[in-house]
Design a protein around this motif. Structure first.
Motif, PDB file in Angstrom:
ATOM      1  N   TYR A  73       0.653  -1.127   0.184  1.00  0.00           N
ATOM      2  CA  TYR A  73      -0.180  -0.073   0.040  1.00  0.00           C
ATOM      3  C   TYR A  73       1.057   1.568   0.281  1.00  0.00           C
ATOM      4  O   TYR A  73       0.639   1.925   0.030  1.00  0.00           O
ATOM      5  N   ARG A  88      -5.797   3.066  -0.805  1.00  0.00           N
ATOM      6  CA  ARG A  88      -6.390   2.379   0.245  1.00  0.00           C
ATOM      7  C   ARG A  88      -5.764   1.978   2.055  1.00  0.00           C
ATOM      8  O   ARG A  88      -4.545   1.390   0.902  1.00  0.00           O
ATOM      9  N   LEU A  89      -5.644   2.803   2.757  1.00  0.00           N
ATOM     10  CA  LEU A  89      -4.697   1.930   3.952  1.00  0.00           C
ATOM     11  C   LEU A  89      -3.342   2.604   3.487  1.00  0.00           C
ATOM     12  O   LEU A  89      -1.788   2.017   3.535  1.00  0.00           O
ATOM     13  N   LEU A  92       0.019   4.812   6.685  1.00  0.00           N
ATOM     14  CA  LEU A  92      -0.914   4.280   8.228  1.00  0.00           C
ATOM     15  C   LEU A  92       0.762   4.671   8.395  1.00  0.00           C
ATOM     16  O   LEU A  92       1.885   4.353   8.443  1.00  0.00           O
ATOM     17  N   GLU A 146       0.080  -9.611  12.983  1.00  0.00           N
ATOM     18  CA  GLU A 146      -1.269 -10.419  12.168  1.00  0.00           C
ATOM     19  C   GLU A 146      -0.663 -10.175  10.715  1.00  0.00           C
ATOM     20  O   GLU A 146      -0.419  -9.489  10.614  1.00  0.00           O
ATOM     21  N   SER A 149      -4.673  -8.882   5.998  1.00  0.00           N
ATOM     22  CA  SER A 149      -4.048  -7.441   5.375  1.00  0.00           C
ATOM     23  C   SER A 149      -4.782  -6.571   7.314  1.00  0.00           C
ATOM     24  O   SER A 149      -5.474  -7.191   7.363  1.00  0.00           O
ATOM     25  N   TYR A 150      -4.712  -5.089   6.829  1.00  0.00           N
ATOM     26  CA  TYR A 150      -4.358  -4.781   7.761  1.00  0.00           C
ATOM     27  C   TYR A 150      -6.194  -4.295   8.483  1.00  0.00           C
ATOM     28  O   TYR A 150      -6.549  -4.422   9.227  1.00  0.00           O
ATOM     29  N   GLU A 151      -7.343  -4.528   7.143  1.00  0.00           N
ATOM     30  CA  GLU A 151      -8.356  -4.183   8.224  1.00  0.00           C
ATOM     31  C   GLU A 151      -8.788  -5.624   8.288  1.00  0.00           C
ATOM     32  O   GLU A 151      -9.925  -5.549   8.854  1.00  0.00           O
ATOM     33  N   LEU A 152      -8.643  -6.448   8.036  1.00  0.00           N
ATOM     34  CA  LEU A 152      -8.971  -8.082   8.935  1.00  0.00           C
ATOM     35  C   LEU A 152      -8.105  -8.066  10.699  1.00  0.00           C
ATOM     36  O   LEU A 152      -7.494  -8.133  10.741  1.00  0.00           O
ATOM     37  N   PRO A 153      -9.307  -8.018  11.201  1.00  0.00           N
ATOM     38  CA  PRO A 153      -8.960  -8.590  12.472  1.00  0.00           C
ATOM     39  C   PRO A 153      -8.562  -9.897  12.899  1.00  0.00           C
ATOM     40  O   PRO A 153      -9.104 -10.394  12.538  1.00  0.00           O
ATOM     41  N   GLU A 162     -12.927 -13.001   3.412  1.00  0.00           N
ATOM     42  CA  GLU A 162     -11.714 -12.275   2.495  1.00  0.00           C
ATOM     43  C   GLU A 162      -9.968 -13.402   3.311  1.00  0.00           C
ATOM     44  O   GLU A 162      -8.803 -12.499   2.660  1.00  0.00           O
ATOM     45  N   LYS A 166      -6.589 -12.629   1.130  1.00  0.00           N
ATOM     46  CA  LYS A 166      -5.827 -11.234   2.264  1.00  0.00           C
ATOM     47  C   LYS A 166      -5.023 -11.880   3.291  1.00  0.00           C
ATOM     48  O   LYS A 166      -4.202 -11.506   3.979  1.00  0.00           O
TER      49      LYS A 166
END
Length: 677
Positions: A73, A88-89, A92, A146, A149-153, A162, A166
């Motif tokens: 990203y 997006r992302l 950071l 983690e 990908s960053y948006e996945l908790p 996803e 990801k």
């Protein structure tokens, strides 16, 4: 009338005086002055431009992005980032995420030479093998790293749809971070087996590849030992070759003549054999001849081909025999020069270290060049971060001024590499010239090599810069044409392909000729401290005056040195076979022996190239010595006793030939007088 004569004589006198003054004589090691200063200034400015490019990449963030790594990203790991418009992302804060982790590290694109995988910044590389998404969740909860990908908790990895796109490809191999570049790299190198298998095209299955790699790993001590053996053999050969040069030269001459005669005889025998078969076939019944008409045509084609080959071989053998006839006396000079070159290495043992110094300098520069090139590819906003519409990931592309910087950087690779090689040639030439033109060898400088380096740095860097620039001017068009030829492979017509290959070949030949002339120009500069163009002209005139000697030394001498390289390679390979055979557990010998043979040839080539430079410089010094000195009082020779013996033998043979000519001429002169009486 007398005034006119006086005026005429006064008119011509200054001209003759001017011509005498402009006729420069060789005065070895007498005067030293700086040469080609404008070219030194130009080269310095060019190097400052190279340093400016490096500074630009550091200031704009290219160096940090390459060293610390960046994710897909556009975020640099280990620091705060600015947002990239439309991505997006991006932007950071990755202060705590210092390592680059690839979701599929084994997916390597060989064509583009990169990993085709999403990259993320993580706080810790996986320290164990993770086989399921529950293992990914546990690793994220326990270590706070983690891997999706960053948006996945992290606590929802097993339930998210996803996760297939990801999250990393399962199983995730155990990884370790590289010491400086902070990339998570799999511990098990078998991950890259597909890449190695694609590169090594002869490998048909993974088991063969694994056996080869295991053979190299198991025999690494023997490989290192054999490489050191090749190094020692090369150094010994440079000293020993003085004692075996005469035997090698005459054995080589005999083998070459006998081989050419044998090949010519075999070709004529095959042609006559085919001719006889064709006559037997034609003499058969007409019906059988009609049935075998196809065989007759084939036999005729073979016979015509063999006739062409036989005639060509006969012409080649005839030319070779004539050359050997004319050059047989000049081979003694090649043997004498090899003998003296061996003495040079005894008096100047540090010459043997020149390949190491040059290799080290080139390696350091190439590493610097590659790093700056990589920095350029990721330099700040000018690096043009673009979003790939197919993958949605960020890629850095060269555009605008960066493209011109890249071309400038590419020219720097060629010019500075040639400059380093030219410095080696000038250093060797300076040391050999000092040795040759010092009558009392006990009064040589304590370290002639160091003295030559200091003279180069103080006086002649401009000459080296100019000579290397000329080679660069020839090499760049050749490389461009080679690139065009590769890009158009299969698309251009036959005529265009032939024209391109012809141009590439002509430029290659021109480059080789200029390299040889440059080497002799550096030697002339080391002798007389003249500029590059003056030295090149003087060296060229000396070489033209001794053209047959030059041809003999280059043909016979180069082939002898080639045989020396083959001797080192075969000796190293033979010892390698014995060593590997002694250790029964080494089942695969192929790759270890190939590695050892390649290294042995490289080492032998580097060392014997220095020997070749020494021989060429000695010949130029010898030619100058014999031209401007005759051995009389006040004009004594500088040469070694071995070369002195060669000169004395040449003078005796010339005196004998002159006496024979005069004896044959006397009866012809007395004949008319006798008839008139």
């Amino acid at each position: 009338m007398s005034e006119a004569r006086r005026s005429t004589s006064s008119f011509y006198r200054p001209r003759s005086t001017w011509m005498k003054r402009t006729k420069r004589e060789w005065k070895p090691l007498e005067d030293r002055s700086c040469t080609d200063l404008p070219w030194l200034l130009l080269f310095t400015l060019f190097c400052l431009g190279m340093c400016g490019i490096c500074g630009f990449t550091i200031v704009t963030g290219g160096a940090a992005r390459l060293v610390f790594g960046y994710d897909s990203y556009g975020n640099t790991c280990g620091q705060r980032n600015k947002a990239i418009e439309g991505v997006r992302l991006s932007g950071l804060d990755h202060t705590d995420r210092k390592y680059v982790f690839f979701l599929d590290p084994c997916n390597i694109d060989i064509i583009q030479r990169k990993i085709k995988s999403m990259a993320l910044c993580v706080s810790q590389c996986p320290t164990e093998k993770l086989s399921t998404y529950y293992d990914l969740k546990r690793f994220a909860m326990m270590n706070g790293s983690e891997l999706c990908s960053y948006e996945l908790p992290g606590h929802k990895y097993p339930q998210l749809l996803e996760r297939f796109d990801k999250c990393p490809k399962l199983p995730v191999p155990e990884s370790k971070a590289l010491p400086v570049f902070n990339r998570c790299t799999p511990v098990d190198i078998s991950c890259y087996a597909k890449f190695a298998e694609a590169v090594v095209t002869f490998v048909s299955d993974n088991s063969m590849l694994n056996r080869l790699i295991a053979g190299v790993a198991a025999s690494k001590e023997i490989i290192v030992g054999l490489c050191l053996l090749a190094l020692v053999l090369s150094m010994i050969l440079m000293v020993v070759i003085r004692y075996i040069s005469a035997v090698l030269v005459w054995i080589l001459t005999a083998l070459l003549v006998l081989g050419s005669l044998g090949c010519t005889s075999i070709l004529w025998w095959l042609y006559i054999d085919y001719k006889m078969k064709m006559n037997e076939t034609v003499s058969k019944d007409l019906k059988e001849a009609e049935e075998a008409s196809g065989d007759i045509k084939t036999t005729k084609g073979h016979a015509q081909s063999l006739l062409i080959y036989a005639v060509s071989a006969t012409v080649f053998t005839g030319i070779l025999l004539l050359l050997m006839l004319f050059m047989r006396k000049r081979m003694a000079l090649t043997i004498a020069l090899f003998h003296v070159a061996g003495k040079v290495f005894i008096h100047l043992p540090l010459l043997a270290l020149q390949p190491f110094c040059t290799f080290l300098a080139l390696s350091l520069f190439w590493v610097y060049w590659i790093l700056v090139l990589l920095f350029l590819g990721t330099s700040g906003e000018m690096g043009n971060p673009e979003k790939n519409e197919d993958t949605g990931l960020v890629e850095f592309r060269l555009s605008g001024a960066l493209q011109y910087m890249t071309w400038y950087h590419a020219v720097g690779l060629i010019w500075i590499s040639e400059f380093i090689l030219a410095c080696q040639q000038m250093t060797v030439a300076g040391a050999v010239v000092t040795y040759y033109f010092t009558r009392d060898k006990t009064k040589l400088p304590v370290m002639p090599i160091l003295s030559s380096v200091l003279r180069l740095v103080r006086y002649h860097l401009g000459t080296v810069a100019k000579g290397s620039f000329i080679i660069t001017l020839v090499k760049i068009p050749r490389l461009i044409l080679m690139y065009i030829h590769n890009q158009l492979k299969g698309k251009e017509n036959v005529c265009a392909r032939c024209m391109l290959k012809t141009c590439i070949c002509c430029l290659w030949c021109l480059e080789k000729c200029l390299n040889y002339l440059n080497q002799n120009a550096y030697a002339a500069t080391a002798i007389n401290s003249t500029s590059f163009c003056t030295s090149a002209r003087d060296a060229f005139m000396i070489l033209v005056e001794n053209a047959l000697r030059v041809a003999t030394i280059n043909t016979v001498g180069d082939f002898v040195l080639f045989l020396g390289k083959i001797l080192i390679v075969t000796s190293t390979a033979f010892v390698g076979v014995l060593a590997l055979n002694y250790q029964k557990e080494y089942t695969e010998w192929v790759l270890p022996l190939i590695i050892v043979c390649l290294f042995a040839f490289l080492v032998a080539h580097c060392f014997l190239s220095i020997f070749e430079i020494v021989v060429d410089v000695l010949f130029l010094c010898f030619a100058i010595d014999t031209k401007y000195n005759n051995g009389t009082r006040g004009r004594e020779f500088y040469m070694d006793k071995t070369l002195m013996e060669f000169v004395e033998n040449s003078r005796r043979s010339m005196a004998i030939e002159e006496r024979g000519r005069s004896k044959r001429a006397r009866p012809k002169e007395e004949a008319p007088g006798t008839s008139s009486a």
